[in-house]
Write a protein that holds these residues in place. Structure first.
Motif, PDB file in Angstrom:
ATOM      1  N   THR A  72       0.848  -1.193   0.000  1.00  0.00           N
ATOM      2  CA  THR A  72       0.000   0.000   0.000  1.00  0.00           C
ATOM      3  C   THR A  72       0.884   1.244   0.000  1.00  0.00           C
TER       4      THR A  72
ATOM      5  N   LEU B  34      -1.562  -1.096  -4.158  1.00  0.00           N
ATOM      6  CA  LEU B  34      -2.781  -0.420  -3.701  1.00  0.00           C
ATOM      7  C   LEU B  34      -2.367   0.953  -3.183  1.00  0.00           C
TER       8      LEU B  34
ATOM      9  N   GLY C 122      -3.889   3.913  -3.102  1.00  0.00           N
ATOM     10  CA  GLY C 122      -4.795   4.839  -2.410  1.00  0.00           C
ATOM     11  C   GLY C 122      -4.540   6.256  -2.871  1.00  0.00           C
TER      12      GLY C 122
ATOM     13  N   HIS D 130      -1.951   8.019  -2.011  1.00  0.00           N
ATOM     14  CA  HIS D 130      -0.570   8.284  -1.625  1.00  0.00           C
ATOM     15  C   HIS D 130       0.397   8.006  -2.771  1.00  0.00           C
TER      16      HIS D 130
ATOM     17  N   ASN E 258      -6.342   5.993  -6.806  1.00  0.00           N
ATOM     18  CA  ASN E 258      -7.490   6.891  -6.848  1.00  0.00           C
ATOM     19  C   ASN E 258      -7.075   8.256  -6.307  1.00  0.00           C
TER      20      ASN E 258
ATOM     21  N   ALA F   8      -3.351   9.966  -6.308  1.00  0.00           N
ATOM     22  CA  ALA F   8      -2.274   8.998  -6.121  1.00  0.00           C
ATOM     23  C   ALA F   8      -1.199   9.164  -7.184  1.00  0.00           C
TER      24      ALA F   8
ATOM     25  N   ARG G 148     -10.925  -1.020   1.955  1.00  0.00           N
ATOM     26  CA  ARG G 148     -10.374   0.237   2.466  1.00  0.00           C
ATOM     27  C   ARG G 148      -9.944   1.144   1.312  1.00  0.00           C
ATOM     28  N   HIS G 149      -9.376   0.555   0.299  1.00  0.00           N
ATOM     29  CA  HIS G 149      -8.906   1.303  -0.866  1.00  0.00           C
ATOM     30  C   HIS G 149     -10.074   2.005  -1.562  1.00  0.00           C
TER      31      HIS G 149
ATOM     32  N   VAL H 206     -11.539   4.973   0.530  1.00  0.00           N
ATOM     33  CA  VAL H 206     -10.783   6.211   0.406  1.00  0.00           C
ATOM     34  C   VAL H 206     -11.215   6.968  -0.841  1.00  0.00           C
TER      35      VAL H 206
END
Length: 314
Positions: free
Chosen positions: A126, A153, A155, A157, A183, A186, A303-304, A307
């Motif tokens: 992540t 993944l 996110g 970041h 997303n 990112a 969780r991804h 966000v």
């Protein structure tokens, strides 16, 4: 990074997995290792050295999942792992790396493969404020094979994966696949660089980099790169990115699934396929199924996607 690691390195682990005397390679049991790393300081440089002897079959599960109770401050981590596979050795290496949002980490894996050695690395990672995953693989002996799969993944970041492969003997094989999911704002970078040295008869290379923008306007940089110095080889590379396939979403909705569930199932299916192609069980026991059945992948994807929903709705 090298000098920083030397200056900061205070903890290290060296393991040698030796063959059992008097037993043929097909009679030896698989050696399982599970390394669970928890940071203890705001800045650290762990070191791992793993030597696998001739014909030994090994599974290494390496997890970097922070527990706030152990270290709740932002972390700077510079990790180096050195893997050496002797003749005919086989290693399945599952790596799960989930840093905190404000962590800054750089992980380097160096693998050297002798004749007929097999190495498969599946990475699930992540994003964070700075996150670099770099793997260097040298296929030094004839018949050596290396496979790498990266599930990124990101996110909202940053995440950068780099895989450098050097094929330096005949009949060597390299396979690199990446699936990047981003997303919001990112930033994801996937680099695959493979060099086929002169004299590498019948070498085979496959690179496949894929990026999917889930929400917002993420930036994705996909860089397949081949350097071919021999003419008797097979090499395939490609990079694609876009949105989730509308026909798959439509099909799922026709079966009564809501949009969020449909998206999660499609992404999980793509991620599972990527990881299973890398660790298909041909080099030893089924490593992925127990881990996948534990729910890590579905929870991480949920969780991804959450966000992305938050970013879209403000």
């Amino acid at each position: 990074f090298a000098w920083a690691h030397r200056a900061l390195c205070r903890q290290g682990l060296r393991l040698r997995i030796a063959a059992v005397p008097g037993k043929a390679a097909d009679e030896r049991a698989t050696v399982w290792l599970h390394l669970r790393h928890q940071p203890r300081a705001a800045a650290e440089a762990p070191l791992l050295v793993l030597d696998v002897d001739d014909g030994v079959q090994c599974v290494l599960i390496e997890t970097h999942e922070r527990e706030p109770a152990q270290c709740d401050a932002s972390l700077a981590q510079n990790l180096h792992a050195h893997v050496r596979l002797a003749r005919g050795a086989r290693l399945q290496h599952l790596r799960i790396v989930t840093p905190g949002a404000q962590d800054r980490c750089a992980h380097f894996v160096h693998a050297r493969l002798a004749q007929d050695a097999h190495y498969a690395q599946a990475l699930a990672a992540t994003g964070s404020s700075y996150h670099l995953q770099r793997t260097h693989v040298q296929l030094l002996g004839a018949g050596a094979q290396a496979r790498s799969a990266g599930l990124l993944l990101t996110g909202p970041h940053t995440l950068d994966q780099q895989v450098f492969s050097r094929l330096e003997a005949a009949r060597t094989t390299s396979q690199v696949e990446v699936l990047a999911l981003g997303n919001a704002s990112a930033r994801t970078v996937a680099n695959a660089y493979t060099r086929i040295a002169a004299g590498s008869d019948d070498a085979s290379v496959h690179q496949r980099l894929s990026g999917i923008a889930l929400d917002g306007q993420p930036r994705m940089v996909l860089r397949p790169h081949l350097e071919i110095l021999h003419d008797q080889v097979q090499a395939v590379h490609g990079a694609t990115w876009g949105r989730l396939p509308e026909d798959a979403l439509f099909y799922a909705r026709q079966r009564g699934l809501d949009d969020a569930t449909a998206r999660a199932l499609i992404i999980e299916g793509m991620a599972r396929a990527l990881l299973e192609r890398c660790m298909d069980g041909s080099d030893g026991p089924d490593v992925l199924t127990p881990w996948l059945d534990g729910g890590w992948l579905s929870q991480a994807i949920a969780r991804h996607l959450a966000v992305g929903e938050e970013a879209r709705h403000g």
